[in-house]
Design a protein around this motif. Structure first.
Motif, mmCIF file in Angstrom:
data_model
loop_
_atom_site.group_PDB
_atom_site.id
_atom_site.type_symbol
_atom_site.label_atom_id
_atom_site.label_comp_id
_atom_site.label_asym_id
_atom_site.label_seq_id
_atom_site.Cartn_x
_atom_site.Cartn_y
_atom_site.Cartn_z
ATOM 1 N N SER A 1 0.826 -1.214 0.000
ATOM 2 C CA SER A 1 0.000 0.000 0.000
ATOM 3 C C SER A 1 0.858 1.262 0.000
ATOM 4 O O SER A 1 0.613 2.184 -0.789
ATOM 5 C CB SER A 1 -0.928 0.000 1.218
ATOM 6 N N PHE A 2 1.877 1.318 0.895
ATOM 7 C CA PHE A 2 2.712 2.508 1.002
ATOM 8 C C PHE A 2 3.949 2.457 0.125
ATOM 9 O O PHE A 2 4.636 3.470 -0.047
ATOM 10 C CB PHE A 2 3.149 2.717 2.453
ATOM 11 N N LEU A 3 4.279 1.280 -0.434
ATOM 12 C CA LEU A 3 5.445 1.078 -1.310
ATOM 13 C C LEU A 3 6.753 1.480 -0.640
ATOM 14 O O LEU A 3 7.695 1.919 -1.291
ATOM 15 C CB LEU A 3 5.268 1.862 -2.620
ATOM 16 N N ASP A 4 6.806 1.299 0.685
ATOM 17 C CA ASP A 4 8.034 1.563 1.445
ATOM 18 C C ASP A 4 8.756 0.226 1.627
ATOM 19 O O ASP A 4 8.578 -0.472 2.630
ATOM 20 C CB ASP A 4 7.697 2.198 2.792
ATOM 21 N N LEU A 5 9.577 -0.118 0.643
ATOM 22 C CA LEU A 5 10.198 -1.435 0.644
ATOM 23 C C LEU A 5 11.267 -1.575 1.715
ATOM 24 O O LEU A 5 11.481 -2.668 2.245
ATOM 25 C CB LEU A 5 10.806 -1.711 -0.736
ATOM 26 N N GLY A 6 11.943 -0.504 2.061
ATOM 27 C CA GLY A 6 12.984 -0.579 3.078
ATOM 28 C C GLY A 6 12.409 -0.906 4.442
ATOM 29 O O GLY A 6 12.858 -1.842 5.116
ATOM 30 N N TYR A 7 11.401 -0.142 4.874
ATOM 31 C CA TYR A 7 10.794 -0.375 6.183
ATOM 32 C C TYR A 7 10.027 -1.699 6.200
ATOM 33 O O TYR A 7 10.058 -2.432 7.191
ATOM 34 C CB TYR A 7 9.870 0.787 6.534
ATOM 35 N N GLY A 8 9.355 -2.001 5.099
ATOM 36 C CA GLY A 8 8.646 -3.277 5.027
ATOM 37 C C GLY A 8 9.592 -4.462 5.107
ATOM 38 O O GLY A 8 9.284 -5.473 5.745
ATOM 39 N N SER A 9 10.761 -4.357 4.509
ATOM 40 C CA SER A 9 11.751 -5.438 4.591
ATOM 41 C C SER A 9 12.273 -5.592 6.012
ATOM 42 O O SER A 9 12.503 -6.709 6.478
ATOM 43 C CB SER A 9 12.900 -5.170 3.629
ATOM 44 N N ALA A 10 12.469 -4.461 6.699
ATOM 45 C CA ALA A 10 12.916 -4.535 8.096
ATOM 46 C C ALA A 10 11.871 -5.238 8.958
ATOM 47 O O ALA A 10 12.208 -6.048 9.830
ATOM 48 C CB ALA A 10 13.196 -3.130 8.621
ATOM 49 N N LEU A 11 10.604 -4.959 8.721
ATOM 50 C CA LEU A 11 9.540 -5.652 9.444
ATOM 51 C C LEU A 11 9.551 -7.145 9.134
ATOM 52 O O LEU A 11 9.356 -7.987 10.024
ATOM 53 C CB LEU A 11 8.182 -5.050 9.080
ATOM 54 N N ALA A 12 9.787 -7.494 7.868
ATOM 55 C CA ALA A 12 9.840 -8.904 7.487
ATOM 56 C C ALA A 12 11.021 -9.610 8.138
ATOM 57 O O ALA A 12 10.936 -10.798 8.472
ATOM 58 C CB ALA A 12 9.915 -9.033 5.972
ATOM 59 N N VAL A 13 12.125 -8.901 8.329
ATOM 60 C CA VAL A 13 13.285 -9.487 9.006
ATOM 61 C C VAL A 13 12.923 -9.837 10.448
ATOM 62 O O VAL A 13 13.309 -10.891 10.967
ATOM 63 C CB VAL A 13 14.486 -8.521 8.964
ATOM 64 N N VAL A 14 12.178 -8.972 11.105
ATOM 65 C CA VAL A 14 11.753 -9.246 12.481
ATOM 66 C C VAL A 14 10.871 -10.494 12.523
ATOM 67 O O VAL A 14 11.027 -11.363 13.390
ATOM 68 C CB VAL A 14 11.011 -8.036 13.060
ATOM 69 N N MET A 15 9.946 -10.611 11.565
ATOM 70 C CA MET A 15 9.103 -11.811 11.511
ATOM 71 C C MET A 15 9.949 -13.055 11.260
ATOM 72 O O MET A 15 9.708 -14.112 11.864
ATOM 73 C CB MET A 15 8.055 -11.669 10.415
ATOM 74 N N PHE A 16 10.935 -12.947 10.385
ATOM 75 C CA PHE A 16 11.814 -14.080 10.103
ATOM 76 C C PHE A 16 12.579 -14.497 11.357
ATOM 77 O O PHE A 16 12.708 -15.692 11.655
ATOM 78 C CB PHE A 16 12.780 -13.704 8.984
ATOM 79 N N ILE A 17 13.062 -13.527 12.122
ATOM 80 C CA ILE A 17 13.800 -13.838 13.352
ATOM 81 C C ILE A 17 12.892 -14.511 14.372
ATOM 82 O O ILE A 17 13.290 -15.479 15.041
ATOM 83 C CB ILE A 17 14.433 -12.553 13.924
ATOM 84 N N LEU A 18 11.654 -14.021 14.500
ATOM 85 C CA LEU A 18 10.700 -14.656 15.412
ATOM 86 C C LEU A 18 10.452 -16.111 15.017
ATOM 87 O O LEU A 18 10.444 -17.002 15.880
ATOM 88 C CB LEU A 18 9.381 -13.885 15.407
ATOM 89 N N SER A 19 10.273 -16.366 13.734
ATOM 90 C CA SER A 19 10.027 -17.732 13.272
ATOM 91 C C SER A 19 11.226 -18.633 13.547
ATOM 92 O O SER A 19 11.070 -19.781 13.987
ATOM 93 C CB SER A 19 9.697 -17.726 11.770
ATOM 94 N N MET A 20 12.432 -18.124 13.309
ATOM 95 C CA MET A 20 13.627 -18.920 13.549
ATOM 96 C C MET A 20 13.833 -19.197 15.038
ATOM 97 O O MET A 20 14.253 -20.297 15.414
ATOM 98 C CB MET A 20 14.857 -18.195 12.988
#
Length: 320
Positions: free
Chosen positions: A284-303
């Motif tokens: 929606s906001f096309l903020d790929l940098g911040y969205g990727s940082a959020l995805a990294v946090v989700m990835f760390i939680l899953s790991m």
């Protein structure tokens, strides 16, 4: 002449050594040992994992250190940990993360208990078991977004099934999606219903591996059904349950479809999950940098969750 003869001889010896080396390599490929065969068989899977998992994860990590917003029109700029620092000051991030963790803590045990009961029911020794086992497949095969739409209709305040049942038994209906607590409860009930069939099928597969002779011996010793469950069924099902919990917990941490279709994260951000917030920032906001940082946090939680479960499995095997 002798020197030239020795040179030719040494060259012939080198050529012979090369031919022998290549012949040995060819023989090893045609008739490999266990180590070489294992490496050859695993090579395609390693290449596939590298292309599907390793490269996207590395690309995600790299993008999380960039200021990359497609709406600004500015080129990507390296900002280090600025996106992660922004996260610490973002109340929506904390709300979405807490909602995700709370959904996981509620729905994973709930799906385990319901799935265990369904699996035990489907494993009973009655003649016609296929309707029960078929009913386990229906929730699992139903698309997540479709399940969200169905239960959004169930909990509708005006023509929903839930309010209709409450009114018929003399209880007042509720406006489910206007209250943060009621909307969150509706989402958790939906996810538990959807996930319980998956848990039931995995546990049912584990039940099929338990030898019937153990129950027959327990009957001879006078053990009742409850004692057999806690001393035979449950201990032998623990590895299967742990595997089911790993898959279910990771899926719960990535919850998106059902709350998105039922409430869209509302009212406000009271039912927004981390996956929904990632979608909002990237799509929606096309903020790929911040969205990727959020995805990294989700990835760390899953790991981290996966590491905890794997440590439980390795600790149990070590105790044996």
């Amino acid at each position: 002449m002798r020197t030239g003869h020795m040179t030719v001889t040494s060259r012939l010896e080198q050529v012979a050594e090369r031919v022998e080396t290549r012949r040995a390599m060819l023989s090893r490929l045609l008739d490999p040992d266990e180590t070489t065969l294992g490496a050859l068989l695993l090579a395609p899977a390693a290449v596939l994992l590298g292309g599907v998992i390793v490269y996207p994860v590395c690309k995600l990590l790299y993008t999380s250190f960039l200021d990359l917003s497609l709406t600004s029109g500015a080129p990507a700029r390296f900002v280090g940990l600025a996106n992660f620092q922004q996260m610490l000051e973002d109340p929506v991030f904390w709300q979405a993360t807490w909602n995700t963790i709370l959904i996981t803590l509620i729905t994973v045990p709930g799906a385990l208990v319901v799935g265990l009961g369904l699996a035990l029911l489907a494993n009973l020794p009655f003649n016609i078991r296929w309707p029960v086992r078929l009913s386990l497949l229906i929730p699992w095969a139903l698309p997540l977004s479709f399940a969200g739409l169905i239960f959004a209709w169930f909990f509708h305040s005006e023509y929903g099934v839930v309010n209709d049942v409450l009114n018929r038994v003399g209880l007042p209906g509720a406006i489910w999606f206007n209250s943060p607590r009621l909307a969150f409860a509706a989402i958790c009930l939906t996810i538990t219903w959807k996930a319980s069939s998956f848990m039931a099928m995995i546990i049912l597969a584990g039940l099929q591996t338990i030898p019937r002779s153990l129950y027959e011996a327990a009957d001879v010793d006078g053990a009742g059904r409850v004692r057999q469950f806690f001393e035979i069924t449950l201990p032998l099902l623990k590895p299967t349950i742990v595997v089911a919990l790993i898959f279910r917990t990771i899926a719960a941490l990535q919850t998106f479809d059902i709350p998105y279709m039922m409430t869209g994260g509302g009212p406000g951000t009271s039912t927004a999950t981390l996956a929904m917030y990632i979608h909002q920032n990237t799509v929606s906001f096309l903020d790929l940098g911040y969205g990727s940082a959020l995805a990294v946090v989700m990835f760390i939680l899953s790991m981290c969750v996966t590491a905890v479960y794997l440590r439980m499995i390795s600790g149990r095997e070590g105790a044996r």
